[in-house]
Design an enzyme around this catalytic site. Structure first.
Site, PDB file in Angstrom:
ATOM      1  N   GLU A  89      66.820  45.634   9.175  1.00  0.00           N
ATOM      2  CA  GLU A  89      67.140  44.187   8.602  1.00  0.00           C
ATOM      3  C   GLU A  89      68.495  43.780   9.153  1.00  0.00           C
ATOM      4  O   GLU A  89      69.190  42.669   9.614  1.00  0.00           O
ATOM      5  CB  GLU A  89      66.907  43.996   7.309  1.00  0.00           C
ATOM      6  CG  GLU A  89      65.465  43.729   6.893  1.00  0.00           C
ATOM      7  CD  GLU A  89      64.738  45.097   6.766  1.00  0.00           C
ATOM      8  OE1 GLU A  89      63.372  44.911   6.860  1.00  0.00           O
ATOM      9  OE2 GLU A  89      65.322  46.161   6.871  1.00  0.00           O
ATOM     10  N   HIS A 158      60.429  45.856  -5.147  1.00  0.00           N
ATOM     11  CA  HIS A 158      59.824  44.850  -4.130  1.00  0.00           C
ATOM     12  C   HIS A 158      59.488  43.789  -5.046  1.00  0.00           C
ATOM     13  O   HIS A 158      58.588  43.007  -4.705  1.00  0.00           O
ATOM     14  CB  HIS A 158      58.477  45.486  -3.662  1.00  0.00           C
ATOM     15  CG  HIS A 158      58.638  46.514  -2.765  1.00  0.00           C
ATOM     16  ND1 HIS A 158      59.069  47.790  -3.213  1.00  0.00           N
ATOM     17  CD2 HIS A 158      58.690  46.615  -1.192  1.00  0.00           C
ATOM     18  CE1 HIS A 158      59.129  48.705  -2.065  1.00  0.00           C
ATOM     19  NE2 HIS A 158      59.003  48.177  -1.129  1.00  0.00           N
TER      20      HIS A 158
END
Length: 359
Positions: A89, A158
């Site tokens: 990322e 998450h």
């Protein structure tokens, strides 16, 4: 056969009259579009409209996206504009920011915004601050998008809501769509904006179909960033929310309506800049306020709304303290029953509204 021969022998006008009476015209069913397809449609239209727009992220191309949001785009636009990236990322967010500085309009997809923490230096220090630090000479027209907040059974790492995280930072615009109309209108506005825009989608909403009004089907359809929408008119209490909990608020309002309580439900649509004018006007009308969000309570979106109401003209119109409904102040548990009790449910919203109205 006798009935048919009887019809044949009748005059044509009489027969047509009989046939007309046997068929009933009904209005065409409203077009239903899922949130996933609405985002896909919005990106497709903007990719077609402006060759400077491109999409990059993990599995967005050949796999059609982890959640199939980019389905068909790679086949249509090819490797140059729909780009699969490594699982890095920080790397591909940095590439996207650099491309935006060079004049392109990247859409940077995070498979989940929890992974954007790997790239938060690029989002905040590189994207959000550059326009200010360059004295307005260097804009960064980039979109960071992906699923945000709690999903189902994916536990603490998450399941975070990043609305308050990114809403805290000057230089960013932050939007949070609920339904298909929101999703298409906001993603198109975000792509056209000359500032970095964070688009916080919701994984559990991707497959949910909503009525898609005719105006939303236009390629020119945009929803202005910074403007909330009143989803349901009411007179007794204002309920403000964003993303998936907007649906819960509408369900709670429908239940309470049967008991004589009319809730005004506001879909924020944009976290930053926040549309306080719409919220204040509603509170001045209803004299009560409840905020609902999936994120943690401390320094949350609801906390900001309550603070601004207290500091602004609507405070003197309140007949009771404002109440927040939020996610539980714990890392998200894995067990389903604990997970259900860690995010706001319809029953929690009804309880908060009744508490505020003292009923």
């Amino acid at each position: 056969m006798a009935a048919v021969s009887g019809l044949v022998r009748r005059p044509l006008g009489e027969v047509s009259g009989l046939l007309k009476r046997r068929f009933h015209w009904t209005a065409p069913a409203a077009l239903q579009v899922t949130v996933r397809d609405a985002i896909n449609q919005g990106m497709d239209e903007e990719l077609e409209r402006d060759e400077k727009v491109f999409l990059l992220g993990e599995e967005v191309a050949q796999y059609d996206g982890a959640y199939k949001v980019s389905r068909g785009l790679w086949k249509k636009y090819g490797d140059k504009r729909i780009i699969d990236t490594p699982i890095s990322e920080m790397g591909f967010a940095g590439i996207a920011v650099g491309a935006a500085m060079a004049g392109l309009r990247p859409i940077c997809e995070f498979m989940t915004f929890n992974f954007s923490m790997q790239a938060i230096d690029q989002v905040i220090n590189s994207a959000a601050k550059t326009y200010y630090m360059s004295g307005g000479l260097q804009s960064v027209p980039i979109v960071f998008r992906g699923p945000n907040g709690a999903s189902a059974g994916v536990a603490a790492q998450h399941s975070q809501c990043f609305a308050a995280w990114y809403g805290h930072c000057p230089g960013l615009k932050v939007v949070s769509p609920w339904n298909s109309e929101d999703a298409k209108g906001l993603i198109k506005s975000a792509i056209r904006d000359n500032n970095p825009v964070v688009v916080l989608e919701n994984e559990l909403m991707y497959g949910v179909p909503f009525e898609f009004p005719p105006e939303a089907q236009s390629k020119d359809f945009l929803i202005p960033i910074g403007k909330a929408k009143i989803e349901r008119q009411g007179t007794h209490i204002t309920v403000v929310s964003h993303s998936r909990p907007v649906g819960h608020c509408l369900e709670a309002a429908a239940v309470l309506s049967k008991e004589g309580v009319e809730c005004e439900v506001i879909n924020m649509r944009t976290i930053r800049p926040m549309d306080m004018e719409t919220i204040e006007a509603s509170v001045m009308k209803t004299n009560h306020l409840v905020t609902v969000e999936g994120g943690w309570p401390q320094f949350g979106v609801g906390a900001e709304i309550c603070a601004r109401i207290m500091e602004g003209p609507a405070f003197n119109f309140l007949d009771a303290p404002a109440v927040r409904v939020t996610g539980a102040d714990v890392p998200m548990p894995y067990a389903k029953i604990l997970e259900d009790n860690s995010i706001p449910q319809v029953k929690d919203i009804i309880f908060a509204i009744k508490k505020t109205l003292n009923i």
